[in-house]
Every structure is written in structure tokens, then in C-alpha cells.
Design an enzyme around this catalytic site. Structure first.
Site, PDB file in Angstrom:
ATOM      1  N   LYS A 153       8.502 -20.064 -29.392  1.00 18.15           N
ATOM      2  CA  LYS A 153       7.990 -21.058 -30.342  1.00 18.15           C
ATOM      3  C   LYS A 153       6.759 -21.713 -29.721  1.00 18.15           C
ATOM      4  O   LYS A 153       6.801 -22.169 -28.575  1.00 18.15           O
ATOM      5  CB  LYS A 153       9.038 -22.141 -30.637  1.00 18.15           C
ATOM      6  CG  LYS A 153      10.315 -21.608 -31.223  1.00 18.15           C
ATOM      7  CD  LYS A 153      11.188 -22.730 -31.745  1.00 18.15           C
ATOM      8  CE  LYS A 153      11.622 -23.680 -30.648  1.00 18.15           C
ATOM      9  NZ  LYS A 153      12.489 -23.061 -29.662  1.00 18.15           N
ATOM     10  N   MET A 167       2.472 -30.123 -24.643  1.00 18.78           N
ATOM     11  CA  MET A 167       2.165 -29.620 -25.982  1.00 18.78           C
ATOM     12  C   MET A 167       1.112 -30.483 -26.674  1.00 18.78           C
ATOM     13  O   MET A 167       1.240 -30.847 -27.844  1.00 18.78           O
ATOM     14  CB  MET A 167       3.451 -29.560 -26.841  1.00 18.78           C
ATOM     15  CG  MET A 167       4.477 -28.575 -26.281  1.00 18.78           C
ATOM     16  SD  MET A 167       6.080 -28.680 -27.096  1.00 18.78           S
ATOM     17  CE  MET A 167       6.796 -30.123 -26.287  1.00 18.78           C
ATOM     18  N   ASP A 173      11.859 -17.661 -24.415  1.00 24.13           N
ATOM     19  CA  ASP A 173      10.789 -18.237 -25.215  1.00 24.13           C
ATOM     20  C   ASP A 173       9.436 -17.738 -24.729  1.00 24.13           C
ATOM     21  O   ASP A 173       9.345 -16.979 -23.758  1.00 24.13           O
ATOM     22  CB  ASP A 173      10.870 -19.764 -25.247  1.00 24.13           C
ATOM     23  CG  ASP A 173      10.649 -20.413 -23.892  1.00 24.13           C
ATOM     24  OD1 ASP A 173       9.978 -19.793 -23.036  1.00 24.13           O
ATOM     25  OD2 ASP A 173      11.124 -21.545 -23.695  1.00 24.13           O
TER      26      ASP A 173
END
Length: 481
Positions: free
Chosen positions: A279, A392, A257
Site C-alpha cells: 500500500k 508518508m 508490503d
């Protein structure tokens, strides 16, 4: 500089010492280390010295070694097959060497390559498998360094594998009497799931896999690979686990990732196929369903697959979803934990997640959920004397500030935003909760960044040790700390 003449090179040899006498001259700590290495060989160990180190005294009292409580005499070596001179008296060590030479007994003299006729190498032991390293006595620190590197390369599963192959040695020879065919069979065997099963302590399944390998004709098309979900940690390759490093060096395919740093990827096997499936918020390069399909596809084709994830696979990494897909497809898998962002970013910013004076609990929170961040239990998150670590959350800082204050968290509660934690470009922006969005905009904080909220965040101002000092409202930080 000329090379060492071939005639002066040491000849490597593994000795069977069962029921043979080995004499260790000396009773101190060095002698104790040599005796410890001899234990388990089946040798009759005789230790000669007027007094014994406490560790040796315990062994003598237990009958594991024999003690000759006297000064050295050459007669001690009359029945010996091997002798070790481990005293701090050069004269005694020389006398042992001379007595051995006269009796054709191999003698090792600790730290004296000129007198020694046999050298005891640095060793890596994994059950019956042993790797010996020698520099010829000239560079013992180099031999130690090589041993340390091999210790990280060969885990305990190699010992279990060696034991299994030893138990079935005759079956292997009977199944493949031709040496070349046996070598090819071993290559197939070691490329299969056997060692992974042993590493996971699934010994019954490993025996079954071995039995199945013995019945294959060498042209089977049903062999499957396996998948390892590997935590890449926060980005600093030095924080990668040893198990993760081994798997990266064994992998045929690596699905990584965007949070797996290039420095970590550089440690992987050079010819491995790399597939970026990164992502990030607003930039979904590969849908999760497609990642699952890729894992199944490559493993079904018999490849060793590493799914490399930033941080830890099971902390907001969707590792559970990937395991469910693998389980449904009948793919063998394992999980290697990584250092998650909360632990790593806090440590590299000098922020203890818990502290007796400030926080007795930690909450790991994602500001990016499947539905919306509004499903979070804001009243519980707003309670004092706890540390909040938001993953996040860069795009939702205004929501975090507003909800925490609205539910009772004090506006002057310290925060710290750790951008690119543990990496060379790490930055820390800190201040009071009320100013969180403004300071983030002022310093243009970008993902990946972890938000830490709580009294402990104020400690970043005086406990930071990595990179530059925190940016933001220094006065407010100092007051809060």
C-alpha cells in the site's frame, strides 16, 4: 587436494563427566576459559599451576575447583579421566600429553593439534541441547564462524523445547512405541504452536499444547497455524533482527508490503508462498480488510504466516488493526519489532534525532491519517528544540511547511528529506523549511522518504557517512550547523 583419510577423522563424542576428575594444567586466561566450559558438567575440576588467574582464584576460593599450587607432575593424572594442557610452556604441555598417553587419559593440548588426543569443539548451547562443531583442529576460525551462524539460527526456545521433551520422554515413547510413528508425531508437534509458545515464555500454554498433541490421533483437522507480524526495517537486510530472519526461514506464507525490500525477501525460505499486499499513497493494492482476511485464512489452514512490514509493525504500520483481527479469529500471533524509519533514516543520514544542544525530544508524525492531516496539533509541532519525523509526507510537503511556519516555527529551521533510507539508492535533500517544497520538486523526491525537521537536520551536512553528501542548499546547511 586429497581429502583427509577416513582413519584420521575425529570421532564426535559427548562425555558424561559427573563425579569424574578433570585436570586443567595452567592458571592463566586460557585455562580459565577451559574451566568455565567445564563448570556445570558435575566434574571434579582440578587446576594445577603455581599461581592462578583472578577468575580462577575466585572459583578456587568458592570451592568450585581444587587448586594444586605447584609445577606439573605426571602423578596429577593418576585419577583423571580427562586432562587439558593450557600453559604457555610447550615443554609442560608435551609432558602433560605424554603423561596422559601413558595412563590412557584423554588429553587436550590447547592450540597443538599434533599433541592433542581429544579436541574441545566450538559449541552452541541451548539448555540440554548442544551442538558441537570441529574442524579437526585444522581451521578453528572456520569452526568459530559456523558456530556464530548457528547461534543466530537457534534461539533460546530450542533449550526450553529440549527440556520439555526430555521431561516427557517416557510419555512420548509410551504414546508412540513405533519409531516411524514417533518420528511423524514429532514432525507434527514441531510444526505446531509449541515452540512459538515457548519462545513467547507462555510455558503453561506450551504444556497444554504438548498434552493435546499426545492425545491426537494424527489425523486432526483442527490444527491452526500462527501469524508473526515482522518488522522488515528500512530496507538494508543487515538491519533485520535475528528473530525476524528465523521466522522468514520458517514461514509457509509471507504477506509483504511495498516497503519490504527485495533484499530482505531474498533471505526468506525459498519455497514460501509470497503475497504482495503493498500500500502506498494513492495506490492501495490490497485493502486492509482483505489483508486481515488473508492472514486469518492462511493461519486457519494451519500455515505459518509472516506479515512482513517495512520499518516496525507498530509505528504507522497498522499492526494493531491486524492483531485485533487475529485476536477476534482466535489465531495465535507474535510481534517482532523492526527498526523504524525515523531511527534508520536519521542514522544513515548522519542526523542524531536528539542532541543536547538542539533537541531534547522527538515526535513521530504521520502526514497521512485516516481523516486528514489537518487534525494534527500544529501549535505543539511548531515548538522549538524538538525533532519532527514525518512519515508518508512526500505528497503533503507544502502543507507541512505552511502549517509549521504559520504556527511559529522559524522559516530557516533546517530540514532533511531522506529518500530510500539505508538502501543503496539513498538520497538526502536538505535545506531550510521555507524552501522545503521547492527543493523537493527540484530534486524530484519520491516515496518512500522520511522528512526530518529541526535543528539536528543541519548536522547531515557534516556528519553524513552513507552514500553521497546531501543535496540542496549547502550554504544554508553550513550556516545552520
Amino acid at each position: 587436494m586429497p581429502e583427509t583419510p577416513a582413519s584420521n577423522r575425529l570421532f564426535p563424542l559427548f562425555a558424561d563427566l559427573r563425579e569424574r576428575t578433570v585436570v586443567v594444567v595452567g592458571g592463566g586466561a586460557v585455562a580459565a576459559r577451559k574451566v568455565e566450559a567445564l563448570l556445570g558438567t558435575g566434574a571434579r575440576i582440578v587446576v594445577g599451576a603455581p599461581t592462578l588467574d583472578p577468575a580462577l582464584a575466585v572459583l578456587a576460593a568458592a570451592g568450585e575447583v581444587e587448586h594444586l599450587p605447584a609445577e606439573f607432575t605426571p602423578a596429577w593424572l593418576d585419577e583423571a579421566w580427562l586432562a587439558i594442557a593450557a600453559t604457555d610452556d610447550a615443554g609442560v604441555n608435551r609432558a602433560v600429553a605424554e603423561a596422559g598417553e601413558a595412563r590412557r587419559v584423554w588429553v587436550n593440548v590447547v592450540d597443538d593439534t599434533a599433541l592433542a588426543r581429544v579436541h574441545l569443539p566450538a559449541r552452541v548451547e541451548r539448555g540440554p541441547l548442544q551442538i558441537a562443531i570441529s574442524s579437526g583442529g585444522g581451521a578453528p576460525m572456520l569452526a568459530r564462524l559456523v558456530r556464530e551462524q548457528l547461534e543466530t539460527r537457534f534461539d533460546e526456545s530450542f533449550g526450553a523445547l529440549a527440556a520439555l521433551l526430555t521431561r516427557h520422554r517416557e510419555r512420548i515413547r509410551a504414546r508412540w512405541p513405533d519409531t516411524a510413528a514417533r518420528r511423524r508425531a514429532f514432525e507434527r508437534l514441531l510444526a505446531g504452536p509449541l515452540q512459538g509458545l515457548l519462545r513467547s515464555r507462555r510455558h503453561i500454554e506450551a504444556e497444554r499444547a504438548f498434552d493435546l498433541a499426545l492425545t491426537e490421533d494424527g489425523h486432526s483437522t483442527t490444527a491452526r497455524g500462527r501469524v508473526a507480524l515482522v518488522g522488515a526495517g528500512p530496507g538494508d537486510p543487515g538491519l533485520l533482527t535475528l528473530r525476524a530472519l528465523r521466522l522468514l526461514n520458517e514461514a509457509d506464507v509471507i504477506l509483504h508490503d511495498s516497503l519490504a525490500s527485495e533484499d530482505v525477501l531474498q533471505l526468506a525460505r525459498r519455497d514460501a508462498q509470497r503475497i504482495a499486499v503493498g500500500k502506498r499513497a494513492g495506490h492501495h493494492a490490497t485493502p486492509q480488510a482483505d489483508i486481515n482476511a488473508l492472514l486469518v485464512e492462511h493461519a486457519t489452514a494451519g500455515r505459518r504466516v509472516v506479515r512482513l512490514k517495512g520499518g516496525d509493525p507498530f509505528v504507522f504500520g497498522r499492526g494493531g488493526e491486524e492483531l485485533e483481527a487475529l485476536r477476534a479469529a482466535g489465531i495465535d500471533y507474535e510481534v517482532v519489532p523492526g527498526i523504524t524509519a525515523a531511527a534508520a533514516c536519521a542514522a544513515y543520514a548522519g542526523i542524531p534525532l536528539t542532541h543536547r544542544d538542539h533537541a531534547q525530544s522527538v515526535r513521530l508524525v504521520t502526514a497521512h491519517a485516516r481523516d486528514s492531516g489537518d487534525t494534527l496539533d500544529w501549535p505543539a509541532l511548531a515548538q522549538e528544540r524538538q525533532t519532527l519525523a514525518f512519515y508518508m509526507g512526500v505528497a503533503r510537503l507544502e502543507t507541512v511547511r505552511m502549517q509549521l511556519i504559520a504556527h511559529g516555527r522559524a522559516p530557516d529551521t533546517p530540514f532533511a528529506l531522506v529518500e530510500n533510507g539505508s538502501r543503496p539508492e539513498q538520497r538526502v535533500v536538505a535545506g531550510a523549511l521555507a524552501d522545503l517544497p521547492r527543493l523537493a520538486r527540484l530534486h524530484d523526491v519520491q516515496a518512500p522518504a522520511l522528512l526530518i525537521v529541526g535543528e539536528v537536520a543541519a548536522l547531515a551536512g557534516r556528519l553524513h557517512w552513507f552514500g553521497a553528501a546531501p543535496l540542496g542548499d549547502a550554504a544554508a546547511l553550513a550556516h545552520a550547523a
